[in-house]
Design an enzyme around this catalytic site. Structure first.
Site, PDB file in Angstrom:
ATOM      1  N   CYS A   1      -8.080  -3.617  -3.732  1.00  0.00           N
ATOM      2  CA  CYS A   1      -6.647  -3.353  -3.833  1.00  0.00           C
ATOM      3  C   CYS A   1      -5.848  -4.647  -3.765  1.00  0.00           C
ATOM      4  CB  CYS A   1      -6.213  -2.393  -2.733  1.00  0.00           C
ATOM      5  SG  CYS A   1      -6.639  -0.672  -3.044  1.00  0.00           S
TER       6      CYS A   1
ATOM      7  N   HIS B   1       0.574   4.600  -2.323  1.00  0.00           N
ATOM      8  CA  HIS B   1      -0.135   5.749  -1.739  1.00  0.00           C
ATOM      9  C   HIS B   1       0.756   6.687  -0.940  1.00  0.00           C
ATOM     10  CE1 HIS B   1      -3.800   4.089  -3.251  1.00  0.00           C
ATOM     11  NE2 HIS B   1      -3.626   2.952  -2.585  1.00  0.00           N
TER      12      HIS B   1
ATOM     13  N   ARG C   1     -13.131  -1.706  -0.762  1.00  0.00           N
ATOM     14  CA  ARG C   1     -12.015  -1.079  -1.473  1.00  0.00           C
ATOM     15  C   ARG C   1     -10.703  -1.782  -1.149  1.00  0.00           C
ATOM     16  NH1 ARG C   1      -9.846  -0.210  -5.222  1.00  0.00           N
ATOM     17  NH2 ARG C   1      -8.702   1.633  -5.863  1.00  0.00           N
TER      18      ARG C   1
ATOM     19  N   CYS D   1       0.849  -1.199   0.000  1.00  0.00           N
ATOM     20  CA  CYS D   1       0.000   0.000   0.000  1.00  0.00           C
ATOM     21  C   CYS D   1       0.883   1.247   0.000  1.00  0.00           C
ATOM     22  CB  CYS D   1      -0.895   0.028   1.235  1.00  0.00           C
ATOM     23  SG  CYS D   1      -1.852  -1.464   1.543  1.00  0.00           S
TER      24      CYS D   1
END
Length: 249
Positions: A210, A169, A206, A165
């Protein structure tokens, strides 16, 4: 000189994510922003309205409606504090799980299925009462081990694509992937209406998307690994404005 410039390019998004946090709202087109701002255009408000009706409706003939115990005003600020620790279960629960626990314990009613229309509607209604407030994770030492594991998962490379992640991000936030801007991955709008889904969905939906995107096996809805990741994301979002129900591309 070239190496220094390259290092600055790689490091800048991570600094940006920590010190200049941007909601996904800030990276949307003006048209999509306008859709979220206007409650008459925001599709997520349909779920809020349905949730208001369910709030006032007893789940069973002999049951008691949510409104029999809680006013809408008493729900203001609640969504900003979840996930939170449940003393009976001795573990953290998110907002949708809290709604189901309330149904079981107080209304003697069966829990609603994960991602079901009724559960999303009730969660949207409760979250909407806190729209505009800052996210405020509980200062509860019992949550720390779970939050620590959530952060480890956020930074762990996963799936066949071997991505974390954080790589998307934090390190690459603001860059583009397939023509779309990579957001900082803040979870301050859930439940939200996603144009890609043409529907409203939870944060866990969500997160599972991912995981599938990096070709990893997604955890089941309600799995503790997802709750732990939600806990870390809430601490990452602390102080940001809750937008529920948000709209995203």
């Amino acid at each position: 000189m070239k190496l220094a410039a390259l290092l600055l390019l790689v490091m800048a998004p991570a600094v940006f994510a920590q010190d200049l946090r941007r909601s996904g709202f800030d990276d949307m087109s003006r048209e999509t922003q306008a859709m979220q701002r206007d409650d008459l255009q925001n599709p997520g408000m349909l779920w809020v309205q349905e949730g208001a009706a369910l709030w006032a409706q007893p789940p069973a003939a002999e049951g008691k409606a949510c409104s029999g115990c809680h006013t809408a005003a008493s729900m203001r600020g609640v969504a900003t504090r979840y996930p939170a620790f449940d003393a009976v279960l001795q573990r953290p629960v998110n907002l949708s799980q809290r709604i189901n626990l309330c149904r079981e314990r107080r209304q003697k009613s069966a829990p609603l299925a994960h991602e079901s229309p009724d559960l999303l509607a009730l969660e949207s209604y409760v979250a909407h009462q806190s729209r505009g407030l800052p996210i405020a994770p509980p200062d509860d030492a019992r949550l720390q081990p779970y939050r620590t594991r959530g952060e480890a998962m956020y930074r762990q490379r996963l799936g066949q694509l071997d991505l974390s992640c954080a790589q998307c991000h934090d390190q690459r936030a603001g860059l583009r992937l397939g023509g779309s801007r990579i957001p900082q991955g803040h979870a301050n709008g859930y439940p939200l209406y996603r144009l890609e889904w043409q529907s409203l969905g939870s944060l866990q939906r969500r997160l599972r998307n991912c995981l599938t995107g990096v070709r990893a096996e997604p955890y089941p809805f309600g799995d503790m690994a997802l709750i732990e990741l939600e806990l870390y994301l809430a601490s990452r979002d602390e102080g940001m404005t809750l937008e529920a129900p948000a709209v995203r591309p």
